[in-house]
Design a protein around this motif. Structure first.
Motif, PDB file in Angstrom:
ATOM      1  N   LYS A  77       0.823  -1.201   0.000  1.00  0.00           N
ATOM      2  CA  LYS A  77       0.000   0.000   0.000  1.00  0.00           C
ATOM      3  C   LYS A  77       0.865   1.263   0.000  1.00  0.00           C
ATOM      4  CE  LYS A  77      -0.872   0.254   5.016  1.00  0.00           C
ATOM      5  NZ  LYS A  77      -1.927   0.202   6.049  1.00  0.00           N
ATOM      6  N   ALA A  78       2.073   1.197   0.556  1.00  0.00           N
ATOM      7  CA  ALA A  78       2.963   2.361   0.530  1.00  0.00           C
ATOM      8  C   ALA A  78       3.385   2.679  -0.901  1.00  0.00           C
ATOM      9  CB  ALA A  78       4.184   2.115   1.404  1.00  0.00           C
ATOM     10  N   LEU A  79       3.683   1.645  -1.688  1.00  0.00           N
ATOM     11  CA  LEU A  79       4.050   1.848  -3.089  1.00  0.00           C
ATOM     12  C   LEU A  79       2.867   2.392  -3.887  1.00  0.00           C
ATOM     13  CD1 LEU A  79       5.954   1.554  -5.502  1.00  0.00           C
ATOM     14  CD2 LEU A  79       5.229  -0.832  -5.688  1.00  0.00           C
ATOM     15  N   SER A  80       1.680   1.856  -3.632  1.00  0.00           N
ATOM     16  CA  SER A  80       0.498   2.320  -4.341  1.00  0.00           C
ATOM     17  C   SER A  80       0.197   3.775  -4.002  1.00  0.00           C
ATOM     18  CB  SER A  80      -0.707   1.447  -3.973  1.00  0.00           C
ATOM     19  OG  SER A  80      -1.873   1.903  -4.620  1.00  0.00           O
ATOM     20  N   ALA A  81       0.351   4.140  -2.723  1.00  0.00           N
ATOM     21  CA  ALA A  81       0.102   5.524  -2.314  1.00  0.00           C
ATOM     22  C   ALA A  81       1.111   6.468  -2.968  1.00  0.00           C
ATOM     23  CB  ALA A  81       0.162   5.639  -0.795  1.00  0.00           C
ATOM     24  N   PHE A 104      -8.982  12.882 -13.123  1.00  0.00           N
ATOM     25  CA  PHE A 104      -8.115  11.809 -12.649  1.00  0.00           C
ATOM     26  C   PHE A 104      -8.520  11.376 -11.242  1.00  0.00           C
ATOM     27  CE2 PHE A 104      -4.280  10.336 -10.465  1.00  0.00           C
ATOM     28  CZ  PHE A 104      -3.842   9.354 -11.324  1.00  0.00           C
ATOM     29  N   ASP A 105      -8.760  12.336 -10.368  1.00  0.00           N
ATOM     30  CA  ASP A 105      -9.129  12.011  -8.987  1.00  0.00           C
ATOM     31  C   ASP A 105     -10.414  11.199  -8.934  1.00  0.00           C
ATOM     32  OD1 ASP A 105      -6.936  13.328  -7.991  1.00  0.00           O
ATOM     33  OD2 ASP A 105      -8.019  15.166  -7.462  1.00  0.00           O
ATOM     34  N   ARG A 106     -11.356  11.494  -9.791  1.00  0.00           N
ATOM     35  CA  ARG A 106     -12.659  10.815  -9.740  1.00  0.00           C
ATOM     36  C   ARG A 106     -12.571   9.354 -10.152  1.00  0.00           C
ATOM     37  NH1 ARG A 106     -14.837  15.924 -11.466  1.00  0.00           N
ATOM     38  NH2 ARG A 106     -14.637  15.299 -13.649  1.00  0.00           N
ATOM     39  N   THR A 107     -11.541   8.975 -10.898  1.00  0.00           N
ATOM     40  CA  THR A 107     -11.443   7.573 -11.319  1.00  0.00           C
ATOM     41  C   THR A 107     -11.019   6.654 -10.172  1.00  0.00           C
ATOM     42  OG1 THR A 107      -9.093   7.654 -11.972  1.00  0.00           O
ATOM     43  CG2 THR A 107     -10.737   8.316 -13.625  1.00  0.00           C
ATOM     44  N   HIS A 114      -5.995   4.110  -8.941  1.00  0.00           N
ATOM     45  CA  HIS A 114      -4.949   3.397  -8.219  1.00  0.00           C
ATOM     46  C   HIS A 114      -5.523   2.363  -7.256  1.00  0.00           C
ATOM     47  CE1 HIS A 114      -2.609   6.721  -9.841  1.00  0.00           C
ATOM     48  NE2 HIS A 114      -1.552   5.964  -9.659  1.00  0.00           N
ATOM     49  N   LEU A 115      -6.628   2.692  -6.618  1.00  0.00           N
ATOM     50  CA  LEU A 115      -7.246   1.730  -5.717  1.00  0.00           C
ATOM     51  C   LEU A 115      -7.723   0.498  -6.482  1.00  0.00           C
ATOM     52  CD1 LEU A 115      -9.413   3.966  -3.338  1.00  0.00           C
ATOM     53  CD2 LEU A 115      -7.344   2.685  -2.748  1.00  0.00           C
ATOM     54  N   HIS A 116      -8.323   0.717  -7.646  1.00  0.00           N
ATOM     55  CA  HIS A 116      -8.874  -0.404  -8.407  1.00  0.00           C
ATOM     56  C   HIS A 116      -7.781  -1.262  -9.043  1.00  0.00           C
ATOM     57  CE1 HIS A 116     -12.839   1.124  -7.675  1.00  0.00           C
ATOM     58  NE2 HIS A 116     -12.493   2.305  -8.140  1.00  0.00           N
ATOM     59  N   PHE A 117      -6.731  -0.622  -9.540  1.00  0.00           N
ATOM     60  CA  PHE A 117      -5.619  -1.393 -10.087  1.00  0.00           C
ATOM     61  C   PHE A 117      -4.908  -2.154  -8.967  1.00  0.00           C
ATOM     62  CE2 PHE A 117      -5.173   2.074 -13.545  1.00  0.00           C
ATOM     63  CZ  PHE A 117      -6.233   1.514 -14.248  1.00  0.00           C
ATOM     64  N   PHE A 118      -4.831  -1.531  -7.801  1.00  0.00           N
ATOM     65  CA  PHE A 118      -4.170  -2.144  -6.658  1.00  0.00           C
ATOM     66  C   PHE A 118      -4.860  -3.445  -6.267  1.00  0.00           C
ATOM     67  CE2 PHE A 118      -3.204  -2.703  -2.193  1.00  0.00           C
ATOM     68  CZ  PHE A 118      -1.876  -2.325  -2.097  1.00  0.00           C
ATOM     69  N   ARG A 119      -6.178  -3.456  -6.309  1.00  0.00           N
ATOM     70  CA  ARG A 119      -6.919  -4.670  -5.947  1.00  0.00           C
ATOM     71  C   ARG A 119      -6.580  -5.820  -6.887  1.00  0.00           C
ATOM     72  NH1 ARG A 119     -13.030  -3.478  -5.998  1.00  0.00           N
ATOM     73  NH2 ARG A 119     -13.206  -5.402  -4.786  1.00  0.00           N
ATOM     74  N   LEU A 120      -6.231  -5.496  -8.131  1.00  0.00           N
ATOM     75  CA  LEU A 120      -5.892  -6.529  -9.093  1.00  0.00           C
ATOM     76  C   LEU A 120      -4.441  -6.981  -8.980  1.00  0.00           C
ATOM     77  CD1 LEU A 120      -7.570  -5.008 -12.274  1.00  0.00           C
ATOM     78  CD2 LEU A 120      -8.306  -7.078 -11.087  1.00  0.00           C
ATOM     79  N   ALA A 121      -3.555  -6.083  -8.537  1.00  0.00           N
ATOM     80  CA  ALA A 121      -2.133  -6.321  -8.785  1.00  0.00           C
ATOM     81  C   ALA A 121      -1.187  -6.120  -7.628  1.00  0.00           C
ATOM     82  CB  ALA A 121      -1.676  -5.416  -9.933  1.00  0.00           C
ATOM     83  N   TYR A 122      -1.667  -5.854  -6.402  1.00  0.00           N
ATOM     84  CA  TYR A 122      -0.699  -5.512  -5.366  1.00  0.00           C
ATOM     85  C   TYR A 122       0.218  -6.672  -5.015  1.00  0.00           C
ATOM     86  CZ  TYR A 122      -3.082  -7.848  -1.413  1.00  0.00           C
ATOM     87  OH  TYR A 122      -3.623  -8.767  -0.555  1.00  0.00           O
ATOM     88  N   ASN A 123      -0.178  -7.901  -5.329  1.00  0.00           N
ATOM     89  CA  ASN A 123       0.671  -9.040  -5.002  1.00  0.00           C
ATOM     90  C   ASN A 123       1.561  -9.467  -6.166  1.00  0.00           C
ATOM     91  OD1 ASN A 123      -1.391  -9.973  -6.586  1.00  0.00           O
ATOM     92  ND2 ASN A 123      -1.681 -11.872  -5.460  1.00  0.00           N
ATOM     93  N   GLN A 124       1.702  -8.602  -7.166  1.00  0.00           N
ATOM     94  CA  GLN A 124       2.615  -8.900  -8.256  1.00  0.00           C
ATOM     95  C   GLN A 124       3.970  -8.261  -7.977  1.00  0.00           C
ATOM     96  OE1 GLN A 124       0.943  -7.739 -11.990  1.00  0.00           O
ATOM     97  NE2 GLN A 124      -1.019  -8.712 -11.594  1.00  0.00           N
TER      98      GLN A 124
END
Length: 228
Positions: free
Chosen positions: A142-146, A168-171, A174-184
């Motif tokens: 989550k630190a990298l995503s932030a 950009f803010d309204r999309t 990063h949260l949605h991509f993170f759910r798919l990929a944070y463990n990559q």
């Protein structure tokens, strides 16, 4: 109390003191969603979450309202909230398509108006996440995503187009991509790509900044799509 199937421990930790009133509950519930403590598509049991956190249902509902604004939960008529489904392949492609329209020209503009203060802000952001995480847990990534979200937002801010910033803010991408990929294991590559973008920006090279941003976005998109 349910347990986390991965660790064998409780899903949530009870909160104490004034922390329960807002951010603490929000952070815990968001972590639960990101760690798949509640699976995509499942209903959120407000009473159960409140019991695990040892709070009333009110701060849990407030947290869910914030998470709804980020697209992580959706309200069900007369039934509370459910966790939103993960993005589909088509939705990922659409979201990156939007980013490729907005961010490369913004990077070029940011490079053309670069000041010492802007350069210092960009370098400070790079220092906020100097190395990629060693583990693939949410707490580590989550630190990298932030950092990723802050850097992209900073570049848009420097470019000076408020409408693009707001779009950009309204999309909440990063949260949605993170759910798919944070463990990559893509953290090292992402940070290297960030370095290329920042170097071009700080050097005041619009064409190079545009090219570096395109490369970063297309590579990040392809890293996601190959796993879907």
């Amino acid at each position: 109390m349910r347990v986390n199937e991965t660790t064998g421990g409780p899903r949530l930790s009870a909160l104490k003191g004034r922390q329960v009133l807002a951010d603490g509950v929000y952070d815990q519930v968001r972590t639960l969603i990101m760690n798949y403590g509640i699976a995509p598509g499942d209903r959120v049991n407000i009473d159960e979450v409140a019991r695990e956190l040892d709070v009333s249902g009110t701060p849990v509902r407030e947290a869910l309202a914030r998470l709804e604004s980020e697209g992580l939960v959706s309200r069900l008529p007369l039934r509370g909230y459910r966790v939103t489904e993960l993005l589909t392949r088509a939705e990922v492609e659409d979201m990156y398509g939007l980013r490729l329209l907005l961010e490369p020209p913004s990077a070029a503009k940011a490079a053309s108006v670069m000041t010492d203060a802007h350069a210092a802000a960009l370098e400070a952001e790079m220092l906020s996440c100097p190395v990629a995480p060693d583990d693939d847990s949410y707490d580590d990534y989550k630190a990298l995503s932030a950092h990723d979200a802050r850097l992209h937002q900073l570049i848009l801010h420097i470019a000076g187009n408020a409408a693009v910033e707001q779009a950009f803010d309204r999309t909440h991408c990063h949260l949605h991509f993170f759910r798919l990929a944070y463990n990559q294991t893509s953290g090292v590559a992402a940070l290297a790509e960030h370095r290329e973008i920042v170097d071009a920006l700080v050097s005041g090279k619009p064409s190079q900044a545009r090219k570096a941003m395109i490369n970063h976005l297309e590579t990040a998109r392809d890293r996601l799509l190959v796993r879907m």
